[in-house]
Write an enzyme that holds these catalytic residues in place. Structure first.
Site, PDB file in Angstrom:
ATOM      1  N   ASN A   1      -0.590  12.409  -2.076  1.00  0.00           N
ATOM      2  CA  ASN A   1       0.381  12.822  -1.052  1.00  0.00           C
ATOM      3  C   ASN A   1       1.567  13.542  -1.687  1.00  0.00           C
ATOM      4  OD1 ASN A   1      -0.259  11.913   1.855  1.00  0.00           O
ATOM      5  ND2 ASN A   1      -0.909  10.185   0.589  1.00  0.00           N
TER       6      ASN A   1
ATOM      7  N   HIS B   1       1.292   5.940   6.338  1.00  0.00           N
ATOM      8  CA  HIS B   1       0.484   4.713   6.413  1.00  0.00           C
ATOM      9  C   HIS B   1      -0.925   5.077   6.879  1.00  0.00           C
ATOM     10  CE1 HIS B   1      -0.288   0.437   6.793  1.00  0.00           C
ATOM     11  NE2 HIS B   1      -0.886   0.698   7.945  1.00  0.00           N
TER      12      HIS B   1
ATOM     13  N   GLY C   1      11.491  -3.217   9.477  1.00  0.00           N
ATOM     14  CA  GLY C   1      10.203  -3.907   9.581  1.00  0.00           C
ATOM     15  C   GLY C   1       9.164  -3.304   8.635  1.00  0.00           C
TER      16      GLY C   1
HETATM   17  C1  GRF Z   1      -2.169   6.539   0.988  1.00  0.00           C
HETATM   18  O1  GRF Z   1      -3.390   6.203   1.592  1.00  0.00           O
HETATM   19  C2  GRF Z   1      -1.021   6.062   1.844  1.00  0.00           C
HETATM   20  O2  GRF Z   1      -1.312   6.040   3.195  1.00  0.00           O
HETATM   21  C3  GRF Z   1      -0.805   4.668   1.353  1.00  0.00           C
HETATM   22  O3  GRF Z   1      -1.039   4.747  -0.025  1.00  0.00           O
HETATM   23  C4  GRF Z   1      -1.959   5.800  -0.301  1.00  0.00           C
HETATM   24  C5  GRF Z   1      -1.337   6.671  -1.352  1.00  0.00           C
HETATM   25  O4  GRF Z   1      -2.221   7.604  -1.883  1.00  0.00           O
HETATM   26  N1  GRF Z   1       0.508   4.223   1.731  1.00  0.00           N
HETATM   27  P1  GRF Z   1      -1.714   8.692  -2.912  1.00  0.00           P
HETATM   28  O5  GRF Z   1      -1.057   7.973  -4.072  1.00  0.00           O
HETATM   29  O6  GRF Z   1      -0.755   9.598  -2.209  1.00  0.00           O
HETATM   30  O7  GRF Z   1      -2.958   9.423  -3.339  1.00  0.00           O
END
Ligand code: GRF
Length: 204
Positions: free
Chosen positions: A22, A114, A148
């Site tokens: 990400n 998420h 939360g």
């Molecule tokens: C993703 O699936 C995100 O939704 C979750 O952790 C994962 C991170 O993946 N919170 P990356 O490190 O960005 O590949």
């Protein structure tokens, strides 16, 4: 209090604990010189996180800040984020829960991704929860962070089908591909001022 849109490129900070896919999507969407926003600082609680290497490869300041205890981490992270004058903080696979003091400080400019269609399947192992529940569809959510766990106002959701043959890994991979579109889209919506905590529905 930072109000978007800004009259200059926003400075984006990213907190990531792991592989950083990400983060990569955000680095591609908001490179140095982008008029809307630039990823300026990446922080990881894990020194070995691939996310730090990806940041360095993109010539972005990358810091390892160990999570010894929540308050020390917050103090150190805030010092680094303030030092870089960061306007918006993105949690991109950041696997620790941040204390309320951090959340309050960055309210309205703290985003998380998420791997489920919130409010379904909050917390850890969202993909496993979806498989166990037998749902036909899952996806990802980018939301404002509040006090939360995975409860803040929703900015963007993207859907994927859940297949009979899916494993946790195959579903996670399909969802991740959508996260890479959803996160930059959500950041764009916030930085352009089209979405703010007061315009999104809060579920909790
Ligand atoms: C993703 O699936 C995100 O939704 C979750 O952790 C994962 C991170 O993946 N919170 P990356 O490190 O960005 O590949």
């Amino acid at each position: 209090m930072t109000a978007f849109p800004l009259s200059r490129p926003a400075r984006i900070g990213v907190l990531a604990s792991g592989r950083g896919s990400n983060l990569e999507a955000l680095l591609r969407a908001f490179p140095s010189g982008d008029p809307l926003g630039e990823v300026r600082l990446v922080i990881s609680n894990r020194g070995s996180a691939a996310a730090l290497e990806k940041a360095r490869a993109a010539n972005v300041d990358a810091r390892h800040i160990p999570f010894r205890d929540p308050q020390t981490f917050v103090d150190d992270a805030v010092e680094a984020l303030d030092g870089a004058a960061v306007d918006l903080v993105c949690l991109a696979g950041f696997m620790r829960i941040l204390p309320p003091s951090f959340v309050r400080r960055y309210r309205g400019r703290l985003l998380n991704v998420h791997p489920s269609l919130l409010p379904a399947f909050r917390g850890l192992h969202a993909q496993r929860q979806a498989l166990e529940a037998g749902v036909a569809e899952s996806g990802c959510t980018v939301h404002f962070v509040d006090e939360g766990v995975d409860t803040g106002g929703i900015i963007v959701q993207r859907r994927v089908p859940v297949l009979d043959v899916d494993t946790e890994d195959s579903l996670a991979e399909r969802i991740r591909a959508e996260e890479h579109l959803a996160f930059p889209e959500a950041v764009r919506l916030v930085l352009t001022g089209r979405v703010s905590p007061s315009t999104v529905e809060v579920h909790g």
